[in-house]
Write an enzyme that holds these catalytic residues in place. Structure first.
Site, PDB file in Angstrom:
ATOM      1  N   HIS A 206       1.009  -1.138   0.159  1.00  0.00           N
ATOM      2  CA  HIS A 206      -0.189  -0.131   0.225  1.00  0.00           C
ATOM      3  C   HIS A 206       0.943   1.344  -0.060  1.00  0.00           C
ATOM      4  O   HIS A 206       0.900   2.087   0.813  1.00  0.00           O
ATOM      5  CB  HIS A 206      -1.027  -0.091   1.133  1.00  0.00           C
TER       6      HIS A 206
HETATM    7  C1  LIG Z   1       0.326  -9.466  -2.132  1.00  0.00           C
HETATM    8  C2  LIG Z   1      -0.582  -8.287  -2.266  1.00  0.00           C
HETATM    9  C3  LIG Z   1      -1.648  -8.240  -1.584  1.00  0.00           C
HETATM   10  C4  LIG Z   1      -2.636  -7.091  -1.632  1.00  0.00           C
HETATM   11  N1  LIG Z   1      -3.647  -6.977  -1.083  1.00  0.00           N
HETATM   12  C5  LIG Z   1      -4.489  -6.176  -1.155  1.00  0.00           C
HETATM   13  C6  LIG Z   1      -5.930  -5.992  -0.504  1.00  0.00           C
HETATM   14  O1  LIG Z   1      -6.165  -7.235   0.011  1.00  0.00           O
HETATM   15  N2  LIG Z   1      -6.751  -4.850  -0.573  1.00  0.00           N
HETATM   16  C7  LIG Z   1      -6.139  -4.041  -1.404  1.00  0.00           C
HETATM   17  O2  LIG Z   1      -7.137  -2.875  -1.423  1.00  0.00           O
HETATM   18  N3  LIG Z   1      -4.828  -3.881  -2.183  1.00  0.00           N
HETATM   19  C8  LIG Z   1      -4.210  -5.053  -2.068  1.00  0.00           C
HETATM   20  N4  LIG Z   1      -2.869  -4.900  -2.658  1.00  0.00           N
HETATM   21  C9  LIG Z   1      -2.823  -3.856  -3.507  1.00  0.00           C
HETATM   22  C10 LIG Z   1      -3.295  -3.918  -4.826  1.00  0.00           C
HETATM   23  O3  LIG Z   1      -2.996  -5.044  -5.412  1.00  0.00           O
HETATM   24  C11 LIG Z   1      -3.203  -2.693  -5.655  1.00  0.00           C
HETATM   25  O4  LIG Z   1      -3.693  -1.580  -4.894  1.00  0.00           O
HETATM   26  C12 LIG Z   1      -3.673  -2.607  -7.028  1.00  0.00           C
HETATM   27  O5  LIG Z   1      -3.151  -3.747  -7.842  1.00  0.00           O
HETATM   28  C13 LIG Z   1      -3.211  -1.247  -7.591  1.00  0.00           C
HETATM   29  O6  LIG Z   1      -3.687  -1.581  -9.301  1.00  0.00           O
HETATM   30  P1  LIG Z   1      -2.977  -0.650 -10.174  1.00  0.00           P
HETATM   31  O7  LIG Z   1      -3.681  -0.825 -11.442  1.00  0.00           O
HETATM   32  O8  LIG Z   1      -2.588   0.762  -9.925  1.00  0.00           O
HETATM   33  O9  LIG Z   1      -1.598  -1.382 -10.369  1.00  0.00           O
HETATM   34  P2  LIG Z   1      -1.164  -2.917 -10.771  1.00  0.00           P
HETATM   35  O10 LIG Z   1      -2.236  -3.962 -10.824  1.00  0.00           O
HETATM   36  O11 LIG Z   1       0.199  -3.356 -10.193  1.00  0.00           O
HETATM   37  O12 LIG Z   1      -0.995  -2.894 -12.488  1.00  0.00           O
HETATM   38  C14 LIG Z   1       0.197  -2.013 -12.805  1.00  0.00           C
HETATM   39  C15 LIG Z   1       0.837  -2.832 -14.224  1.00  0.00           C
HETATM   40  O13 LIG Z   1       1.305  -1.724 -14.840  1.00  0.00           O
HETATM   41  C16 LIG Z   1       2.681  -2.745 -15.322  1.00  0.00           C
HETATM   42  N5  LIG Z   1       3.643  -1.762 -15.543  1.00  0.00           N
HETATM   43  C17 LIG Z   1       4.677  -0.897 -14.802  1.00  0.00           C
HETATM   44  N6  LIG Z   1       5.450  -0.229 -15.235  1.00  0.00           N
HETATM   45  C18 LIG Z   1       5.156  -0.517 -16.605  1.00  0.00           C
HETATM   46  C19 LIG Z   1       6.112   0.006 -17.714  1.00  0.00           C
HETATM   47  N7  LIG Z   1       6.965   0.738 -17.738  1.00  0.00           N
HETATM   48  N8  LIG Z   1       5.667  -0.308 -18.991  1.00  0.00           N
HETATM   49  C20 LIG Z   1       4.552  -1.291 -19.165  1.00  0.00           C
HETATM   50  N9  LIG Z   1       4.042  -1.700 -18.099  1.00  0.00           N
HETATM   51  C21 LIG Z   1       4.259  -1.295 -16.799  1.00  0.00           C
HETATM   52  C22 LIG Z   1       3.083  -3.659 -14.374  1.00  0.00           C
HETATM   53  O14 LIG Z   1       3.659  -4.578 -14.934  1.00  0.00           O
HETATM   54  C23 LIG Z   1       1.599  -4.008 -13.672  1.00  0.00           C
HETATM   55  O15 LIG Z   1       1.045  -5.156 -14.405  1.00  0.00           O
HETATM   56  C24 LIG Z   1      -2.199  -5.872  -2.644  1.00  0.00           C
HETATM   57  C25 LIG Z   1      -1.004  -5.970  -3.343  1.00  0.00           C
HETATM   58  C26 LIG Z   1      -0.131  -7.132  -3.222  1.00  0.00           C
HETATM   59  C27 LIG Z   1       1.009  -7.254  -3.854  1.00  0.00           C
END
Ligand SMILES: Cc1cc2nc3c(=O)[nH]c(=O)nc-3n(C[C@H](O)[C@H](O)[C@H](O)COP(=O)(O)OP(=O)(O)OC[C@H]3O[C@@H](n4cnc5c(N)ncnc54)[C@H](O)[C@@H]3O)c2cc1C
Ligand code: SF4
Length: 591
Positions: free
Chosen positions: A518
């Protein structure tokens, strides 16, 4: 020389939760969308098929589904007087990679913010006076209210098939839910998951303390469900392999299970996996993005021109891409000016473990990533911060995501770390202990920020993102208070012994110990371009055809897990792009 692709309406960087939401909404609006994801393509079948996904060594030690840190990582230091060093082994936080991002291996706790989380600074000032906020604390209001967000928070819950019990519908308190939550227009799409012993005991202890416990809202389906996009989910079987793993069972909400089945069929959507975006390209005025440059699966440099650039690369990497592309002004903590990198914050997480004798069958190997019991009696406006002397609230919860020998088994105080005594303690306690987590807010400070590292570069020649972060006295004090409350509650449940890990005075941030993914802030949304990178629609103040969607937009970390708010903000921004921006491209808020 870069190979130049035909121009598209929108390019999306990253295919996690935010990327998938934006792709769905913008292809609905008829735009041609290309999504670039640095990791591999993957889906429930074959990548998370039973039994190969259920492998603790692969999942929790070799980190098969997480970002490898050998090409790109961050450097970390406690203060600006220290030299930052690269984060080479996953410890404190676990960034995702591959299609689905961290949204495939999250746990599923799915909270909405409290209304008072959205006007945080004004609310603290009103309740306790301006002087209560320390000079170095850079907390802010979000530029939108809970009521603005409610339909979008609701939409994300529908897409995820979130299981929970409403506490307040259209202003009317509901039995068994959270009486302190913001009013919602309707109940969760599914009822709560079944409870296990730790959660049952939590309700009992909470009652003793006079607290109002409720089931954690969780995006682990409690029954069969079809979401508004027609994607089906099956009931969770409590397999205990949620956090760190993709769901074998189409039960945990993920971009892969809940959005991509629709996107993959669309002619106006193209997903290019193994595509590492290096930077956002700007025109000569530096006020307009022309597209992005990326490395394709063969390592060739490719330019993707686009009218709109959507950064959906996770909080840390959105900030990195803005810094390396020259979007906005980097934050300078000395003069307290600049906005990119400002207001970095983390989550204040601690644990309390309760050990019982062999009559108490906690069976920790059974688990559902997000499910359990919690309460908001020490969060938001319920807490008298003036009396306690710190800013920010927190939660105590009982959650049982599934324990195993590799991920770690709790043993009582005084047990050696290895050898026959340790083995005996593991055997004695595995099935007869459970834990409560204490999850607190984390304020933003002038001295905690993100910037480009002057020394270390990634495999692509770009400076690494540098994190300057340490616990401040406010968060240490808060941790001690919340853990103390959890210990008091735990003792009402008569354990044989109890352990609590509150932060000690002067304790530093430890990057080797998992504390949650987080991570927040660094490119925040706000009403003032001098103190925020993004306007209320998550649109860059400086380059109006760039949007940065994710927890980077949070001015500080509230007491909850972030993804409910991240998803709500993604739908809010997508709606603004569809309904306002596309009709009149340009800044949607005048600076
Ligand atoms: C083990 C774990 C448990 C969690 N549990 C919870 C929970 O219970 N509740 C909760 O609210 N949150 C939880 N989280 C947090 C949650 O996963 C994130 O808040 C959420 O996935 C964020 O979404 P996002 O789209 O911002 O990023 P992400 O889902 O991480 O997606 C970002 C994507 O961008 C890609 N990327 C990055 N840089 C580049 C680049 N330069 N070029 C191309 N692609 C790129 C990455 O590879 C990734 O696939 C948890 C996280 C983890 C790791
Ligand atoms: S515990 Fe449930 S939601 Fe989590 S991975 Fe197993 S079946 Fe899926």
């Amino acid at each position: 020389m870069a190979n130049v692709k035909p121009k598209v309406d929108a390019v999306i960087v990253g295919m996690g939760w935010t990327g998938a939401i934006l792709a769905k909404e913008l292809t609905d609006a008829g735009l041609n969308v290309v999504a670039l994801e640095r990791g591999a393509d993957r889906d429930t079948q074959p990548d998370f098929a039973y039994p190969k996904a259920i492998d603790e060594l692969e999942g929790s030690v070799h980190r098969r589904f997480l970002q490898g840190l050998n090409q790109e990582t961050v450097t970390i230091r406690h203060t600006s007087a220290d030299t930052a060093v690269p984060y080479r082994q996953i410890g404190s936080f676990k960034p995702g990679t591959g299609v689905g991002g961290a949204g495939t291996h999250w746990s599923g706790c799915h909270f909405r913010p409290l209304p008072e989380d959205m006007n945080f600074r004004s609310n603290v000032e009103q309740r306790f006076g301006k002087k209560f906020i320390a000079d170095d604390m850079t907390i802010e209001d979000f530029p939108i209210s809970y009521d603005d967000l409610e339909p979008h928070l609701d939409m994300f819950e529908r897409v995820c098939g979130t299981a929970g019990r409403a506490g307040k519908i259209n202003g009317v308190i509901q039995p068994g839910g959270n009486p302190f939550e913001g009013s919602r227009t309707r109940d969760y799409p599914l009822g709560p998951n079944p409870e296990y012993l730790g959660a049952e005991m939590f309700h009992k202890g909470a009652k003793e303390m006079g607290w109002h416990s409720y089931p954690i809202p969780t995006s682990n389906a409690s029954g069969p469900y079809t979401n508004p996009y027609g994607c089906q989910m099956g009931p969770c079987n409590a397999c205990g392999f949620c956090s760190d793993y993709g769901c074998i069972n189409y039960s945990k909400a993920s971009p892969n299970a809940c959005i991509l089945p629709v996107l993959r069929q669309r002619g106006n959507f193209e997903l290019r996996a193994n595509s590492q975006v290096l930077k956002v390209n700007l025109d000569s005025t530096k006020k307009k993005a022309t597209g992005v440059t990326y490395l394709d699966a063969q390592g060739r440099e490719v330019e993707q021109p686009a009218d709109l650039v959507l950064l959906c690369a996770f909080q840390l990497y959105n900030v990195h891409l803005m810094l390396v592309s020259g979007i906005g002004t980097p934050y300078d903590p000395v003069s307290n000016t600049g906005t990119i990198g400002r207001n970095y914050s983390y989550q204040n997480l601690n644990r309390v473990v309760l050990f019982y004798d062999k009559d108490v069958q906690a069976n920790q190997f059974i688990g559902i990533g997000g499910a359990g019991a919690t309460m908001d009696d020490l969060n938001g406006n319920q807490l008298d911060n003036g009396k306690l002397g710190f800013v920010g609230g927190g939660l105590v919860w009982a959650r049982q995501p599934g324990a195993g020998p590799v991920r770690g088994i709790n043993v009582p105080a005084g047990t050696p770390n290895w050898g026959s005594k340790w083995k005996q303690a593991v055997a004695d306690n595995f099935r007869h202990s459970f834990y409560f987590e204490v999850q607190g807010a984390c304020m933003s400070y002038r001295q905690n920020y993100l910037s480009l590292d002057p020394t270390y570069k990634d495999a692509f020649g770009r400076p690494l993102l540098r994190m300057t972060f340490d616990w401040q006295q406010n968060e240490i004090k808060a941790s001690q208070f919340f853990v103390d409350q959890a210990l008091k509650m735990g003792r009402t449940l008569n354990p044989l012994s109890i352990l609590g890990d509150a932060k000690k005075d002067g304790e530093h941030y430890n990057i080797t110990k998992y504390q949650s993914t987080h991570t927040c802030g660094g490119a925040t949304m706000g009403s003032n371009p001098a103190t925020s990178a993004l306007n209320r629609y998550l649109q860059s103040w400086d380059v109006s055809n760039v949007f940065a969607i994710g927890a980077n937009a949070f001015p500080q970390n509230n007491g909850y897990n972030p993804t409910g708010l991240v998803g709500g903000l993604a739908y809010w921004a997508a709606t603004a792009i569809r309904e306002k921006y596309l009709k009149n491209p340009g800044p949607m808020v005048q600076a």
